[in-house]
Design an enzyme around this catalytic site. Structure first.
Site, short mmCIF file in Angstrom:
data_model
loop_
_atom_site.label_atom_id
_atom_site.label_comp_id
_atom_site.label_asym_id
_atom_site.label_seq_id
_atom_site.Cartn_x
_atom_site.Cartn_y
_atom_site.Cartn_z
CG ASP A 90 76.89 26.92 10.67
OD1 ASP A 90 76.80 26.81 11.91
OD2 ASP A 90 75.88 26.96 9.94
CG HIS B 153 81.76 26.73 20.38
ND1 HIS B 153 81.29 26.88 19.10
CD2 HIS B 153 80.68 26.93 21.18
CE1 HIS B 153 79.99 27.17 19.12
NE2 HIS B 153 79.60 27.19 20.38
CD GLU C 55 72.61 39.30 13.79
OE1 GLU C 55 73.67 38.81 13.36
OE2 GLU C 55 72.32 40.50 13.64
CG LEU D 156 97.09 35.41 6.41
CD1 LEU D 156 96.32 35.27 5.08
CD2 LEU D 156 97.06 34.06 7.13
C1 FPP Z 1 79.04 28.10 14.54
O1 FPP Z 1 78.75 26.84 15.06
C2 FPP Z 1 80.22 28.67 15.14
C3 FPP Z 1 80.25 29.81 15.92
C4 FPP Z 1 79.03 30.57 16.26
C5 FPP Z 1 81.47 30.34 16.50
C6 FPP Z 1 82.76 30.03 15.84
C7 FPP Z 1 83.83 30.23 16.84
C8 FPP Z 1 84.98 29.53 16.93
C9 FPP Z 1 85.37 28.51 15.95
C10 FPP Z 1 85.92 29.74 18.06
C11 FPP Z 1 86.50 31.10 18.30
C12 FPP Z 1 87.05 31.79 17.12
C13 FPP Z 1 88.33 32.20 16.92
C14 FPP Z 1 88.68 33.04 15.73
C15 FPP Z 1 89.41 31.83 17.83
P1 FPP Z 1 77.33 26.60 15.72
O2 FPP Z 1 77.49 26.66 17.19
O3 FPP Z 1 76.32 27.55 15.17
O4 FPP Z 1 77.06 25.14 15.24
P2 FPP Z 1 75.63 24.47 14.99
O5 FPP Z 1 74.96 25.26 13.89
O6 FPP Z 1 76.00 23.09 14.56
O7 FPP Z 1 74.89 24.52 16.29
#
Ligand code: FPP
Length: 241
Positions: free
Chosen positions: A12, A29, A59, A123
């Site tokens: 997050d 991201h 979601e 892993l």
């Molecule tokens: C949360 O940050 C993160 C996500 C919803 C997506 C996580 C995805 C990646 C790290 C990239 C793709 C994954 C892989 C396995 C290659 P947020 O956008 O909710 O952050 P915020 O709460 O600060 O807005």
């Protein structure tokens, strides 16, 4: 050292990381994908056997269409770019989540990653994609209902093991440790059944800043915990009190 066998991470804070720098959420991201690479390397070095990453929740479809497309694109980019190296490093890739609503291109890429790496054993990297804990349990309930309707089993024969075998995580041990970054303290529908006895560790850092040192820190917090699974503590056991 008591290393957790299975670590699951709620990644997050990508959006906040980007906002703090006046950048777009997409760049947050993207930086998050670099942190994914580092987390996989660290897990291997630290002796973790299963690493589950919450990449896209059921979601997350509620987010703006552009961001949803970005997240899908980043997963495809990650698989295309990193699959050969993951395979070389003997990482087995597995996907959990509902596959029905995924586009054919992403689905075939995910299946290719699973097929190519299925015999690897250094892993297990489990990517939770279009995953929701309630949805996992719901789909398992449907599977069992079909088995009952087909006369395969009777309702009084349904046990915890029957349900576990119908979940996406069948043959993956429950997580010992769930880490969430960015300081938020909730599970957000992640591995609800499987998290029953997991230790939860909330780290203040935003996901793009998560690195080997943060991983080690989270494991140290885990090692300081006393896991009792409903029993009494070891010290009390020795005292017989
Ligand atoms: C949360 O940050 C993160 C996500 C919803 C997506 C996580 C995805 C990646 C790290 C990239 C793709 C994954 C892989 C396995 C290659 P947020 O956008 O909710 O952050 P915020 O709460 O600060 O807005």
């Amino acid at each position: 050292m008591n290393t957790p066998q299975h670590v699951a991470i709620i990644m997050d804070g990508n959006g906040r990381w980007a906002k703090q720098r006046g950048q777009t959420r997409t760049s947050g991201h993207r930086k998050g994908v670099e942190a994914v690479r580092e987390a996989v390397r660290s897990a291997g070095k630290l002796g973790v056997k299963y690493l589950t990453l919450f990449a896209f929740s059921s979601e997350n479809w509620r987010r703006p269409e552009d961001e949803v497309n970005d997240l899908m694109g980043l997963l495809k980019f990650f698989i295309r770019r990193d699959l050969a190296e993951l395979h070389r490093e003997k990482v087995r890739v597995r996907i959990i989540g509902d596959r029905i609503s995924l586009k054919p291109d992403i689905l075939s890429l995910l299946t290719e990653a699973e097929d190519l790496t299925k015999d690897n054993d250094a892993l297990e990297l489990i990517i939770a994609f279009n995953y929701g804990g309630r949805d996992d349990i719901l789909r398992a309930a449907r599977t069992i209902a079909c088995r009952v309707a087909d006369g395969e089993i009777r309702t009084d024969e349904i046990t915890e093991a029957t349900l576990v075998a119908a979940l996406d995580t069948r043959d993956i041990p429950d997580p010992d440790l769930i880490i969430r970054t960015s300081g938020e303290q909730r599970l957000s529908n992640f591995l609800l059944w499987q998290a029953a006895y997991a230790e939860l560790v909330f780290m203040p850092c935003l996901w793009p800043d998560f690195n080997h040192d943060t991983f080690v820190e989270a494991l140290q917090i885990y090692q300081g915990r006393d896991r009792r699974y409903g029993n009494i503590g070891e010290a009390d056991m020795a005292l017989g009190s």
